[in-house]
Motif scaffolding. Structure first.
Motif, PDB file in Angstrom:
ATOM      1  N   GLU A  80      -2.173  -3.299  -1.925  1.00 44.71           N
ATOM      2  CA  GLU A  80      -3.141  -3.606  -2.997  1.00 44.71           C
ATOM      3  C   GLU A  80      -3.791  -2.441  -3.748  1.00 44.71           C
ATOM      4  OE1 GLU A  80      -4.116  -6.223  -4.644  1.00 44.71           O
ATOM      5  OE2 GLU A  80      -2.890  -7.665  -3.564  1.00 44.71           O
ATOM      6  N   ILE A  81      -3.644  -1.183  -3.314  1.00 43.23           N
ATOM      7  CA  ILE A  81      -4.504  -0.196  -3.994  1.00 43.23           C
ATOM      8  C   ILE A  81      -3.762   0.886  -4.785  1.00 43.23           C
ATOM      9  CG2 ILE A  81      -6.520  -0.502  -2.496  1.00 43.23           C
ATOM     10  CD1 ILE A  81      -5.595   2.160  -1.137  1.00 43.23           C
ATOM     11  N   ALA A  82      -2.469   0.733  -5.001  1.00 42.53           N
ATOM     12  CA  ALA A  82      -1.735   1.796  -5.689  1.00 42.53           C
ATOM     13  C   ALA A  82      -2.041   1.847  -7.196  1.00 42.53           C
ATOM     14  CB  ALA A  82      -0.251   1.604  -5.474  1.00 42.53           C
ATOM     15  N   GLY A 153       0.743   4.998   3.161  1.00 41.40           N
ATOM     16  CA  GLY A 153      -0.482   5.701   3.532  1.00 41.40           C
ATOM     17  C   GLY A 153      -1.612   5.431   2.563  1.00 41.40           C
ATOM     18  N   GLU A 154      -2.485   4.454   2.918  1.00 35.79           N
ATOM     19  CA  GLU A 154      -3.624   4.152   2.047  1.00 35.79           C
ATOM     20  C   GLU A 154      -4.624   5.288   2.075  1.00 35.79           C
ATOM     21  OE1 GLU A 154      -5.327   0.279   2.815  1.00 35.79           O
ATOM     22  OE2 GLU A 154      -3.364  -0.663   2.495  1.00 35.79           O
ATOM     23  N   ASN A 155      -5.022   5.728   0.884  1.00 33.27           N
ATOM     24  CA  ASN A 155      -6.008   6.800   0.705  1.00 33.27           C
ATOM     25  C   ASN A 155      -5.538   8.149   1.267  1.00 33.27           C
ATOM     26  OD1 ASN A 155      -7.482   4.694  -0.297  1.00 33.27           O
ATOM     27  ND2 ASN A 155      -8.929   4.601   1.392  1.00 33.27           N
ATOM     28  N   GLU A 156      -4.265   8.258   1.564  1.00 33.75           N
ATOM     29  CA  GLU A 156      -3.746   9.545   2.061  1.00 33.75           C
ATOM     30  C   GLU A 156      -3.538  10.483   0.878  1.00 33.75           C
ATOM     31  OE1 GLU A 156      -3.088  10.696   5.070  1.00 33.75           O
ATOM     32  OE2 GLU A 156      -2.962   8.933   6.365  1.00 33.75           O
TER      33      GLU A 156
HETATM   34  C1  LIG Z   1      -9.320   3.315   0.847  1.00 30.28           C
HETATM   35  O1  LIG Z   1     -10.389   3.530  -0.049  1.00 30.28           O
HETATM   36  C2  LIG Z   1     -10.940   2.334  -0.576  1.00 30.28           C
HETATM   37  C3  LIG Z   1     -11.956   2.710  -1.648  1.00 30.28           C
HETATM   38  O2  LIG Z   1     -12.572   3.928  -1.400  1.00 30.28           O
HETATM   39  C4  LIG Z   1     -11.569   1.544   0.591  1.00 30.28           C
HETATM   40  O3  LIG Z   1     -12.108   0.350   0.105  1.00 30.28           O
HETATM   41  C5  LIG Z   1     -10.488   1.250   1.613  1.00 30.28           C
HETATM   42  O4  LIG Z   1     -11.054   0.604   2.742  1.00 30.28           O
HETATM   43  C6  LIG Z   1      -9.781   2.489   2.063  1.00 30.28           C
HETATM   44  N1  LIG Z   1      -8.637   2.131   2.889  1.00 30.28           N
HETATM   45  C7  LIG Z   1      -8.353   2.742   4.063  1.00 30.28           C
HETATM   46  C8  LIG Z   1      -7.153   2.240   4.785  1.00 30.28           C
HETATM   47  O5  LIG Z   1      -9.023   3.669   4.498  1.00 30.28           O
END
Ligand SMILES: *[C@@H]1O[C@H](CO)[C@@H](O)[C@H](O)[C@H]1NC(C)=O
Ligand SMILES: *[C@@H]1O[C@H](CO)[C@@H](O)[C@H](O)[C@H]1NC(C)=O
Ligand SMILES: *[C@@H]1O[C@H](CO)[C@@H](O)[C@H](O)[C@H]1NC(C)=O
Ligand SMILES: *[C@@H]1O[C@H](CO)[C@@H](O)[C@H](O)[C@H]1NC(C)=O
Ligand SMILES: *[C@@H]1O[C@H](CO)[C@@H](O)[C@H](O)[C@H]1NC(C)=O
Length: 365
Positions: A80-82, A153-156
């Motif tokens: 969901e965050i790309a 990798g989320e936020n990596e």
């Molecule tokens: C990544 O960052 C988003 C927004 O800063 C946050 O909502 C999310 O929980 C984070 N995901 C992880 C896996 O750390």
């Protein structure tokens, strides 16, 4: 949805029964996805490198595992965050929220979405996911064009440069006074000016390691020596966050009185250390075991380090001195005079001519 889920699970069990020997989760039964260190959703692609998954392996039993570049931890496909131009590519592929299976040995089929600007799902690509205990395996589809790539990798953030490559580190020239066997209470050398960087410690071109057991006060050319706490990393550990201990104890006993954050990496035949300056003085990192306090005095200045260079410099100085002596001798003996004479001669001739002319003028008299 539960129907496909069940079907996939049954299918997987069937595969397991048919070829009992083949388990995709076992080492050697899956591929490692390349460029993993640049697939994080917080890693912006650079102008000259962009990942394209156009040529990933596809088909039956073509599974990919994804491991971080800096550490050995497995990475999950992003959910969901790309964002566009992230994940080290132009158009990132990501999964809907909650796509990963939770049950061990389960295979699920999902559609990964391609992000293009405001369009969160411009194209879809089927992906199978298998849970293998602590990590997942992925059976990927090839995207239609470049540069499109799967996010892991989320936020990596992007991987740090590899300190096992020479261009990404400095050499720490280790002198004998850094060794644990140098014990001289008058030495108070300090690493407070050490530049924060990755270092490969070397003594006379041979790799040395940081002391890895407790070092007593007044060792390593300083009052408060610093040594590595914990086991040295193996090759597979990649970059490890570790603590270095400072022995402060005035009692003379050996103890870990203060901790400093360092990083260590095993580059197969040697270790590299990410060190920063010491918080106070006199504190110094210990490297090497055998060494005397007063050997290799010039170690920190590479210009004077090699004896061959000293010989060359001395030779050059002798030659220059000899040339000066010869020049002085030549000037003293007026060896340059003939050159001057040649210049003077015409004026003498001129004078003669003038005298001759004068004679001519006088002659008629
Ligand atoms: C990544 O960052 C988003 C927004 O800063 C946050 O909502 C999310 O929980 C984070 N995901 C992880 C896996 O750390
Ligand atoms: C992986 O996906 C391909 C399609 O790209 C499919 O043909 C194959 O059966 C899948 N492999 C497994 C083990 O499910
Ligand atoms: C994903 O699902 C979790 C709950 O399963 C929820 O807390 C989170 O907000 C969702 N994230 C997005 C981006 O929809
Ligand atoms: C690096 O790790 C390997 C095991 O993975 C080990 O054999 C080797 O001795 C280590 N190298 C150093 C310099 O400690
Ligand atoms: C070195 O380690 C420190 C923490 O100990 C960290 O902040 C820094 O980013 C590391 N440097 C590199 C080049 O990785």
């Amino acid at each position: 949805m539960w129907r496909t889920h069940l079907f996939a699970t049954l299918n997987f069990l069937l595969i397991l029964r048919k070829g009992a020997a083949f388990n995709p989760c076992d080492d050697g039964n899956h591929f490692l996805l390349p460029n993993a260190g640049w697939r994080g959703t917080a890693c912006k692609r650079t102008r000259d490198t962009s990942i394209c998954d156009r040529y990933v392996e596809t088909g039956a039993n073509k599974w990919y595992k994804v491991l971080g570049h800096d550490d050995k931890s497995p990475r999950k496909m992003a959910e969901e965050i790309a964002e566009m131009f992230h994940c080290g590519t132009d158009y990132p592929l990501y999964l809907p929220n909650g796509s990963h299976p939770t049950l061990d040995g389960t295979i699920v089929t999902r559609n990964a979405c391609m992000r293009v600007g405001a369009d969160k799902c411009k194209e879809q690509y089927a992906v199978q996911i298998l849970k293998c205990g602590t990590f997942f395996l992925y059976n990927l589809s090839r995207p239609n064009s470049c540069d499109i790539a799967y996010c892991f990798g989320e936020n990596e953030t992007c991987s740090k440069p590899d300190p096992c490559e020479e261009k990404n580190r400095l050499t720490l020239l280790v002198s004998g006074d850094r060794s644990t066997s140098c014990k001289d209470q008058s030495l108070k050398l300090c690493d407070s000016v050490l530049r924060s960087s990755w270092y490969r410690p070397m003594k006379n071109s041979i790799d040395v390691k940081m002391a890895s057991s407790c070092v007593e006060r007044y060792s390593c050319g300083t009052e408060e020596p610093i040594w590595l706490k914990g086991a040295e990393p193996t090759l597979a550990d990649k970059t490890v966050d570790m603590k270095a201990c400072v022995t402060v104890a005035k009692s003379g006993a050996c103890s870990c009185d203060m901790e400093i954050d360092i990083q260590v990496r095993n580059c197969s035949s040697y270790l590299v250390y990410n060190l920063s300056s010491t918080p106070s003085c006199p504190q110094r990192y210990c490297f090497g075991q055998k060494g005397q306090c007063h050997e290799n005095v010039y170690d920190s200045n590479s210009m004077w380090k090699e004896p061959s260079k000293i010989v060359l410099i001395s030779l050059a100085m002798v030659i220059v001195l000899a040339l000066l002596v010869i020049l002085g001798f030549m000037i003293h003996k007026n060896i340059f005079r003939p050159v001057v004479k040649v210049n003077v001669q015409p004026s003498i001739k001129e004078k003669d001519n003038r005298d001759a002319n004068l004679d001519d003028i006088i002659k008629p008299k």
